[in-house]
Design a protein around this motif. Sequence first.
Motif, PDB file in Angstrom:
ATOM      1  N   VAL A 132      -3.957  -5.994   0.586  1.00  0.00           N
ATOM      2  CA  VAL A 132      -5.008  -5.164   0.827  1.00  0.00           C
ATOM      3  C   VAL A 132      -4.902  -3.773   0.486  1.00  0.00           C
ATOM      4  CG1 VAL A 132      -5.314  -6.407   3.343  1.00  0.00           C
ATOM      5  CG2 VAL A 132      -3.716  -4.445   2.986  1.00  0.00           C
ATOM      6  N   ARG A 135      -7.538  -2.339  -1.625  1.00  0.00           N
ATOM      7  CA  ARG A 135      -8.840  -2.349  -0.999  1.00  0.00           C
ATOM      8  C   ARG A 135     -10.063  -3.405  -1.454  1.00  0.00           C
ATOM      9  NH1 ARG A 135      -9.850   1.294   3.371  1.00  0.00           N
ATOM     10  NH2 ARG A 135      -7.942   2.136   3.794  1.00  0.00           N
ATOM     11  N   LEU A 163     -10.034  -2.808   8.616  1.00  0.00           N
ATOM     12  CA  LEU A 163     -10.589  -2.926   7.101  1.00  0.00           C
ATOM     13  C   LEU A 163     -12.113  -3.857   6.999  1.00  0.00           C
ATOM     14  CD1 LEU A 163      -7.385  -3.783   5.192  1.00  0.00           C
ATOM     15  CD2 LEU A 163      -8.771  -1.605   5.277  1.00  0.00           C
TER      16      LEU A 163
END
Length: 199
Positions: A132, A135, A163
Amino acid sequence: MDLEVPEGGFLLVHGEAGAGKTLLMAMAGLALRPGAGRLQLFGLDPWGASRQGRARLRRRLGLVFQDLSLIDDMTVAENAALPMRIAGIRPEVLRRDVGELLTWMGLAGKAAARPGDLNHDERQRLAVARAVAGRPEILLADEPVGWMGPEAAARVLRLLLQLNRQGMTLVMASRNPDLAPAPQKLELVRGRPRPEAQA
């Protein structure tokens, strides 16, 4: 199987061991080419693209593998930072974001350690952190909390759901159909979806 996951969606693929979850995730992550049928990512055919084109598509993905695929010669911080470094993120931003992410994952005190120094729970948290960190637009997570204790698993799932709410498409595979409140679920049985589970 005819399946579409919309941008910003959340699909939970579930089924018993050997049902085909990992194979499906490997094909979605471009680690394996489908033997038949058609796969599209971002509206594109990755296997009709050049090698460079596929590499560009892969950079838009975050991947959590069951075998974790950590790099033993790198520190915890370097492993977590790898996608950001590949993306050309400025060093000061990279250090800040990776520091925050490792803190969230409960790994702040392990930043200078090597993956071999971690227990399996910590290695799994590092694998999620790395996936992650950049992003990604799509996160493909194969049993992302399978070996974690309840507290760590809850913390990681909160991050993934946050997220997802911020727009990241989330595809998660698990043996547990109730792992997370996914609006889209697919149950695999011996490599095939249950008819009522098709989405």
